[in-house]
Design a protein around this motif. Structure first.
Motif, short mmCIF file in Angstrom:
data_model
loop_
_atom_site.label_atom_id
_atom_site.label_comp_id
_atom_site.label_asym_id
_atom_site.label_seq_id
_atom_site.Cartn_x
_atom_site.Cartn_y
_atom_site.Cartn_z
N THR A 80 30.61 67.31 64.87
CA THR A 80 30.88 66.11 64.09
C THR A 80 30.60 64.86 64.91
O THR A 80 30.46 64.92 66.14
N VAL A 81 30.54 63.73 64.22
CA VAL A 81 30.41 62.41 64.85
C VAL A 81 31.68 61.62 64.57
O VAL A 81 32.16 61.58 63.43
N LYS A 136 23.34 62.20 66.52
CA LYS A 136 23.33 63.63 66.86
C LYS A 136 22.10 63.98 67.71
O LYS A 136 22.21 64.70 68.71
N VAL A 143 22.15 65.56 71.51
CA VAL A 143 21.49 66.83 71.84
C VAL A 143 20.51 66.63 73.00
O VAL A 143 20.47 67.43 73.95
N ILE A 183 30.35 62.13 69.92
CA ILE A 183 29.76 63.29 69.25
C ILE A 183 30.36 64.53 69.89
O ILE A 183 30.31 64.70 71.10
N VAL A 194 26.30 70.71 67.30
CA VAL A 194 27.01 69.46 67.03
C VAL A 194 27.99 69.69 65.89
O VAL A 194 27.60 70.08 64.78
N ILE A 249 30.71 68.53 70.57
CA ILE A 249 29.66 69.55 70.72
C ILE A 249 30.21 70.81 71.38
O ILE A 249 31.08 70.73 72.26
N VAL A 264 23.98 58.78 61.44
CA VAL A 264 24.67 59.95 62.02
C VAL A 264 23.66 60.91 62.63
O VAL A 264 23.86 61.43 63.74
N GLU A 265 22.56 61.14 61.95
CA GLU A 265 21.53 62.04 62.49
C GLU A 265 20.89 61.46 63.75
O GLU A 265 20.55 62.20 64.68
#
Length: 403
Positions: free
Chosen positions: A214-215, A246, A250, A201, A212, A203, A242-243
């Motif tokens: 992208t993944v 993320k 974080v 990820i 963020v 950041i 994906v969420e």
């Protein structure tokens, strides 16, 4: 007045950062211990110095009156960068944060304290202690150096009775010694093995806000060494997955307490849950941050990282049309390289960048770390799926003949 940026390390992975900073009108001082480092020739000023020596680099920084320092795509001098930030009042992570972000044991402790999801982990007291801890582990494990990167020294250890085989004590001790020898602080972690796909990820952290970008989906060799063979952006996984990734990243960044820096978080998914493997308070290597991210998002992550290092608010707006992008690494059969053929396929209009690291007569090693790979190709397409298909085709059709 022209800003002055010190770039610690000047290898091939740092070249895009040096070039970008110059394009931004910044005076670039590149420092590396290797006088032949590729990036030195692109800088406004090249300095050969031991970048792992805090005192030597601090002397350079003071003499050059720098406005900021960045150590992209590498971890060997993170504590040096943190010391410079502390002593000179520069933007970026502190020395204490740098140590926490490069020592996997301290990182695991921070994750646990901050409630960020990560595997169970123990700092071993020696090979006998590690073997005892392995017996107590519920399932398979991973031995890894507490300080290193690039998959160096990492190995999966398998519980007896599993179909894949079993790790007896002799083999376990051998793998432990490999991890120990690769560890910069001569300590080894034994961790719970997380079965599932790997990701990173990307950041940018500015003034406490975790942005963020992208993944990244990862392709690896799998056990025992988990060497990265390629990456693609954007992720091909579901929006929900994906969420989840993320949110974990974080939480991890906040648990580490780093600020005003780029971050490269690595994670896995198992049973719908994200597990943080590690977070580097820096731009990621393997061209992920320097090339793939701007191609897939349109956001100039390198410029943003340079901005935050100089204490300026980063521009995270979209500057170019986002594309599907994929990098794959050449990993031919080990042996003496006799010939490379069918390289004409690399002249495809969708090939963004490529390089082959070896020539006829070189010895091709077994792939046990990222240093063992033999070249790369980056392709862009209208979707990541199409980019992956083309990159895989090219990797398979360029022929490396070894004996």
């Amino acid at each position: 007045m022209q800003k002055r940026l010190l770039v610690l390390a000047a290898g091939i992975l740092q070249v895009p950062v040096i070039k970008k900073a110059k394009d931004m009108g910044i005076f670039v001082i590149a420092a590396d211990g290797n006088q032949n480092a590729e990036g030195l020739k692109y800088a406004d000023k090249a300095i050969v110095v031991n970048i792992t020596s805090e005192e030597e680099v601090l002397k350079v920084a003071r003499e050059e009156r720098i406005d900021g320092v960045i150590h992209p795509c590498s971890e060997v001098a993170m504590n040096v960068m943190g010391r410079l930030n502390d002593e000179l009042g520069l933007s970026g992570i502190t020395r204490e944060q740098a140590i926490r972000a490069t020592n996997k044991h301290l990182m695991r402790e921070a994750f646990e304290k901050g409630g960020a999801p990560s595997p169970k982990s123990v700092l071993t007291k020696g090979v006998e202690d590690a073997w005892k801890q392995f017996q107590k582990l519920d399932g398979d494990g991973i031995l890894k150096p507490s300080r290193n990167s690039g998959s160096r020294g990492i190995a999966k250890v398998i519980k007896s009775g599993r179909d894949e085989g079993n790790t007896n004590k002799e083999n376990f001790c051998r793998l432990y010694d490999v991890a120990l020898n690769e560890s910069r602080d001569k300590s080894v972690l034994l961790e719970q093995f997380i079965e599932g796909p790997e990701f990173s990820i990307e950041i940018i952290v500015w003034n406490g806000k975790v942005n963020v970008l992208t993944v990244t989906d990862k392709k690896t060799t799998g056990a025992p060494h988990f060497v990265e063979l390629g990456h693609n952006q954007p992720s091909c996984f579901s929006a929900e997955e994906v969420e989840t990734l993320k949110a974990a990243a974080v939480a991890g960044v906040k648990a580490l307490g780093v600020n005003n820096c780029a971050c490269h978080a690595e994670a896995k998914l198992m049973d719908g849950k994200a597990y943080l493997m590690e977070i580097g308070a820096r731009l990621g290597g393997d061209f992920i941050s320097t090339e793939l991210t701007h191609l897939s998002t349109g956001i100039d992550m390198v410029a943003a990282a340079i901005d935050v290092a100089l204490g300026s608010e980063p521009d995270l707006s979209i500057k170019e049309e986002p594309k599907g992008v994929c990098i794959r690494y050449f990993c031919p059969r080990p042996g003496k390289l006799v010939n490379i053929s069918n390289t004409e396929i690399l002249n495809d209009a969708h090939v963004y960048l490529w390089e082959i690291y070896h020539k006829a007569g070189d010895e091709i090693p077994e792939v046990t770390s990222s240093l063992s790979r033999s070249g790369h190709v980056i392709v862009t397409e209208e979707s990541p799926q199409k980019a992956i298909a083309l990159a895989e085709k090219i990797i398979n059709e360029v022929k490396f003949e070894t004996v």
